[in-house]
Design a protein around this motif. Structure first.
Motif, short mmCIF file in Angstrom:
data_model
loop_
_atom_site.label_atom_id
_atom_site.label_comp_id
_atom_site.label_asym_id
_atom_site.label_seq_id
_atom_site.Cartn_x
_atom_site.Cartn_y
_atom_site.Cartn_z
N LEU A 268 17.30 22.81 5.62
CA LEU A 268 18.09 21.79 6.29
C LEU A 268 19.36 21.52 5.49
O LEU A 268 19.32 21.50 4.26
CB LEU A 268 17.32 20.47 6.36
N SER A 269 20.47 21.32 6.19
CA SER A 269 21.67 20.84 5.51
C SER A 269 21.78 19.36 5.78
O SER A 269 21.27 18.86 6.79
CB SER A 269 22.91 21.54 6.07
N GLN A 270 22.45 18.66 4.89
CA GLN A 270 22.66 17.23 5.08
C GLN A 270 23.30 17.00 6.45
O GLN A 270 24.26 17.69 6.80
CB GLN A 270 23.59 16.72 3.98
N GLY A 271 22.74 16.10 7.24
CA GLY A 271 23.30 15.79 8.55
C GLY A 271 22.69 16.57 9.70
O GLY A 271 22.97 16.30 10.86
N ASP A 272 21.83 17.55 9.40
CA ASP A 272 21.17 18.29 10.48
C ASP A 272 20.18 17.40 11.22
O ASP A 272 19.53 16.55 10.61
CB ASP A 272 20.37 19.48 9.90
N THR A 273 20.05 17.64 12.52
CA THR A 273 19.05 16.89 13.29
C THR A 273 17.66 17.37 12.90
O THR A 273 17.40 18.57 12.88
CB THR A 273 19.25 17.13 14.80
N CYS A 274 16.78 16.42 12.54
CA CYS A 274 15.45 16.86 12.15
C CYS A 274 14.36 16.25 13.02
O CYS A 274 13.22 16.71 13.02
CB CYS A 274 15.18 16.55 10.68
N ALA A 275 14.68 15.22 13.80
CA ALA A 275 13.68 14.62 14.70
C ALA A 275 14.41 13.88 15.82
O ALA A 275 15.60 13.58 15.70
CB ALA A 275 12.81 13.64 13.92
N THR A 276 13.67 13.62 16.90
CA THR A 276 14.22 12.73 17.93
C THR A 276 13.20 11.63 18.17
O THR A 276 11.99 11.85 18.12
CB THR A 276 14.54 13.43 19.26
N VAL A 277 13.73 10.44 18.38
CA VAL A 277 12.90 9.26 18.59
C VAL A 277 13.29 8.68 19.93
O VAL A 277 14.47 8.54 20.24
CB VAL A 277 13.17 8.22 17.47
N GLU A 278 12.29 8.41 20.73
CA GLU A 278 12.57 7.91 22.07
C GLU A 278 11.90 6.56 22.24
O GLU A 278 10.72 6.40 21.93
CB GLU A 278 11.98 8.92 23.05
N SER B 153 13.78 -0.78 19.90
CA SER B 153 12.64 -1.45 20.56
C SER B 153 11.44 -0.50 20.64
O SER B 153 11.38 0.47 19.89
CB SER B 153 13.04 -2.03 21.92
N ASP B 154 10.54 -0.72 21.58
CA ASP B 154 9.26 0.00 21.59
C ASP B 154 9.42 1.52 21.61
O ASP B 154 9.90 2.09 22.58
CB ASP B 154 8.42 -0.42 22.81
N ILE B 155 8.97 2.14 20.54
CA ILE B 155 9.06 3.61 20.43
C ILE B 155 7.91 4.24 21.21
O ILE B 155 6.74 3.86 21.03
CB ILE B 155 8.97 4.06 18.95
N VAL B 156 8.26 5.19 22.08
CA VAL B 156 7.21 5.80 22.91
C VAL B 156 7.00 7.29 22.59
O VAL B 156 6.06 7.90 23.05
CB VAL B 156 7.53 5.66 24.41
N TYR B 157 7.89 7.84 21.78
CA TYR B 157 7.78 9.28 21.54
C TYR B 157 8.55 9.66 20.29
O TYR B 157 9.68 9.21 20.10
CB TYR B 157 8.36 10.02 22.74
N VAL B 158 7.92 10.43 19.44
CA VAL B 158 8.61 10.95 18.26
C VAL B 158 8.37 12.45 18.23
O VAL B 158 7.24 12.91 18.41
CB VAL B 158 8.06 10.33 16.96
N GLU B 159 9.42 13.19 18.04
CA GLU B 159 9.25 14.62 17.92
C GLU B 159 9.98 15.12 16.69
O GLU B 159 11.19 14.93 16.57
CB GLU B 159 9.79 15.32 19.17
N ILE B 160 9.24 15.72 15.77
CA ILE B 160 9.86 16.33 14.59
C ILE B 160 10.26 17.73 15.02
O ILE B 160 9.40 18.51 15.46
CB ILE B 160 8.87 16.42 13.41
N ILE B 161 11.53 18.06 14.95
CA ILE B 161 11.95 19.34 15.50
C ILE B 161 12.19 20.41 14.44
O ILE B 161 12.73 21.46 14.73
CB ILE B 161 13.19 19.19 16.41
#
Lengths: 449, 131
Positions: free
Chosen positions: B51-61, B36-44
């Motif tokens: 990066l290895s496959q499966g690494d966390t690269c961003a969080t979406v809130e 639903s409504d995205i309020v925050y995106v952070e590319i970390i």
């Protein structure tokens, strides 16, 4: 009396799962590990219990009977009657953040007011709804700074002038984590100022934490330290006495990134050590790294003002194992007490209380340091607390003072090597000139043997 | 539900657009709809980072949840979308395959591409979850 289950309730439940007696539920636990038999005395009547508890309570000496010069993080201040009167209203009298928050508009509004007052007092953009106390707020600052750099900076520098119990709490919180603590080696020269922390700060530092005024009561200008911390790319945390901020420059103005504090001086009684109030404020850019609850103001679908819990996706119940803290709760009732206290006194009243503390403490310091054998330890400016070097161990001195119904200062030898003869004295608006003169007379007598 | 045929997809609802040896990463239309409504995106991650496959690269809130974005492939980050997304996270809702791209990586193991789903398989994967 409240009985959660009657015998027939229990029988019905046991029958349903095919057991005969309650003990059958615990048969997998080896007998020697089961809860032992409770060897309790025979039941007493309410009247007898009250008498016994009263008897126990009377053996306590409190600040009502004693003249108190003890501070060290918890202070004897006057709490106006209005504070308690509002706290005890049924609408407010729950210590917990409501789980269906939006129907509790009054509670949310009070939290919002609290946050606004704390943000104003500390000079920061945003305050959370509070933590448990000053110590856990510092520990959360460490958590936040560490996670802010995603674990890539693991060094935390704690000033030796940060409350010893706060530092101990940080060590408890970070045990088993990658955080490494520097800065408070017991052999350091305690007379040195914040510049003594500079050698510890480097590119792997996530947080430098100082206290304002520090544990010894000293007020330092942390501007240069803040610049050095920021040059290294780290965050500066400042633990405050919020009452002192009514007189001092707010940490937000000299570069603090996180401000924590013990909110007890703001209308919360000593109560044998708690519940107290953990202040936590930060800059806007770090709001998503901050733990705890956050109340926000908004408008409803009819354009009317309303309050909500906001930015909840940061919190542990949503972020789960990715959350940076496991704290979702707050000290709601104590935050309300602080809100009532600050609103009641207002900007000028707060300053007046702070000035009373300042002037009385300075009168006391002058008076005591004039006594032969007693000396003011530090030349730095102070607020309502200062260190006195005594001619005998501070703990022994306190015994003599207690015989005269005076609660003496905090014996610094408890936490600092070689400081057995140093006492940390606090003076508040509760101490009259007569109290202070009496303390000085008693000290003179003790020193003369 | 929009599932562009030219992209690759993961079971975590990331998409990957392959352009030579560069992979562009974002989250799918299905993912934005679920959040639903995205309020925050952070590319970390930052450019230059491995990066290895499966690494966390961003969080979406979003207003109701927070989700991590995992890299579908291994490689070196060459660019992140830190111009549009921080100020207008709602782009993830309105244009998940376009303006809401999150990062670009230089692919280090082309064999990983075979593990990803094509549009047809991803459509099926989404349909199954809807049932």
């Amino acid at each position: 009396m409240y009985f959660p289950h009657t015998d027939s309730d229990r029988e019905a439940m046991l029958a349903e799962i095919g057991l005969e007696k309650l003990e059958d539920l615990f048969k997998d636990v080896p007998a020697e590990h089961r809860f032992p038999k409770l060897d309790l005395p025979a039941a007493l009547t309410e009247m007898e219990v009250l008498a016994e508890l009263q008897d126990i309570a009377w053996s306590n000496d409190t600040t009502r009977e004693l003249v108190c010069f003890l501070g060290a993080g918890a202070y004897d201040h006057y709490v106006p009657a209005v504070v308690d009167a509002i706290l005890r209203r049924g609408e407010f009298y729950t210590a917990y953040t409501p789980y269906q928050p939006e129907i509790s508009q009054g509670t949310l509004q009070a939290i919002f007011e609290y946050q606004s007052l704390i943000a104003g007092l500390t000079g920061m953009d945003v305050s959370n709804a509070s933590h448990y106390d000053g110590a856990t707020s510092v520990a959360e600052a460490v958590n936040m700074a560490f996670h802010n750099f995603r674990g890539k900076r693991s060094k935390v520098v704690l000033s030796p002038g940060l409350h010893p119990q706060y530092r101990a709490t940080v060590r408890t919180y970070t045990r088993g984590s990658d955080v490494i603590i520097f800065g408070d080696d017991p052999h350091l020269d305690l007379t040195a100022g914040p510049e003594s922390l500079l050698p510890f700060i480097d590119q792997s530092t996530c947080l430098v934490m100082v206290q304002y005024p520090d544990f010894f009561g000293r007020i330092y200008d942390y501007t240069a330290l803040a610049e050095a911390v920021h040059r290294a790319g780290a965050l500066l945390g400042v633990s405050v006495n919020p009452l002192a901020l009514a007189l001092l420059k707010p940490p937000g103005e000299f570069g603090a990134d996180i401000v924590t504090g013990e909110g007890q001086p703001l209308g919360i009684p000593l109560s044998f050590g708690g519940p107290y109030l953990g202040i936590f404020a930060t800059r806007n850019q770090y709001v998503r790294r901050m733990a705890g609850r956050l109340a926000g103001e908004t408008v409803d679908n009819r354009g009317q003002r309303g309050y909500v819990l906001t930015l909840t996706a940061r919190e542990q119940h949503i972020r789960r194992e990715k959350a940076t803290s496991n704290i979702c709760t707050n000290q709601g009732l104590m935050a309300l007490a602080a809100t009532v206290y600050m609103s009641l006194l207002g900007k000028h009243g707060m300053r007046q209380v702070a000035e009373l503390n300042y002037h009385k403490a300075h009168y006391a310091a002058e008076k005591i340091s004039a006594i032969a054998g007693f000396r003011l330890w530090s030349p730095e400016p102070f607020f309502n607390e200062f260190v006195i070097e005594c001619p005998l161990p501070a703990a022994d001195l306190n015994e003599h003072l207690l015989e005269n119904n005076i609660l003496g200062g905090y014996p610094l030898g408890t936490d600092y090597l070689g400081m057995e003869k140093f006492s940390l004295l606090a003076v508040t608006e509760m101490n009259s000139k007569d109290d202070i003169d009496f303390l000085a007379e008693t000290l003179t007598e003790v020193a003369n043997g | 539900m929009n599932i562009p045929p030219e992209l690759k997809y993961t079971k975590n609802d990331e998409w990957l657009k392959v352009d030579g040896n560069i992979g562009i990463i974002g989250i799918s239309d299905y993912a934005q709809e679920q959040l639903s409504d995205i309020v925050y995106v952070e590319i970390i991650v930052s450019p230059g980072e491995m990066l290895s496959q499966g690494d966390t690269c961003a969080t979406v809130e979003s207003v109701k949840a927070a989700a991590d974005v995992y890299s579908p492939v291994s490689g070196t980050v060459t660019a992140i979308n830190d111009e549009d997304l921080p100020d207008t996270p709602e782009l993830v809702n309105s244009d998940p395959y376009g303006q809401a791209w999150m990062l670009k990586v230089e692919l280090s193991d082309l064999a990983e591409l075979d593990e990803l789903m094509d549009a047809g398989s991803y459509q099926k994967f989404c349909d199954e979850r809807e049932q």
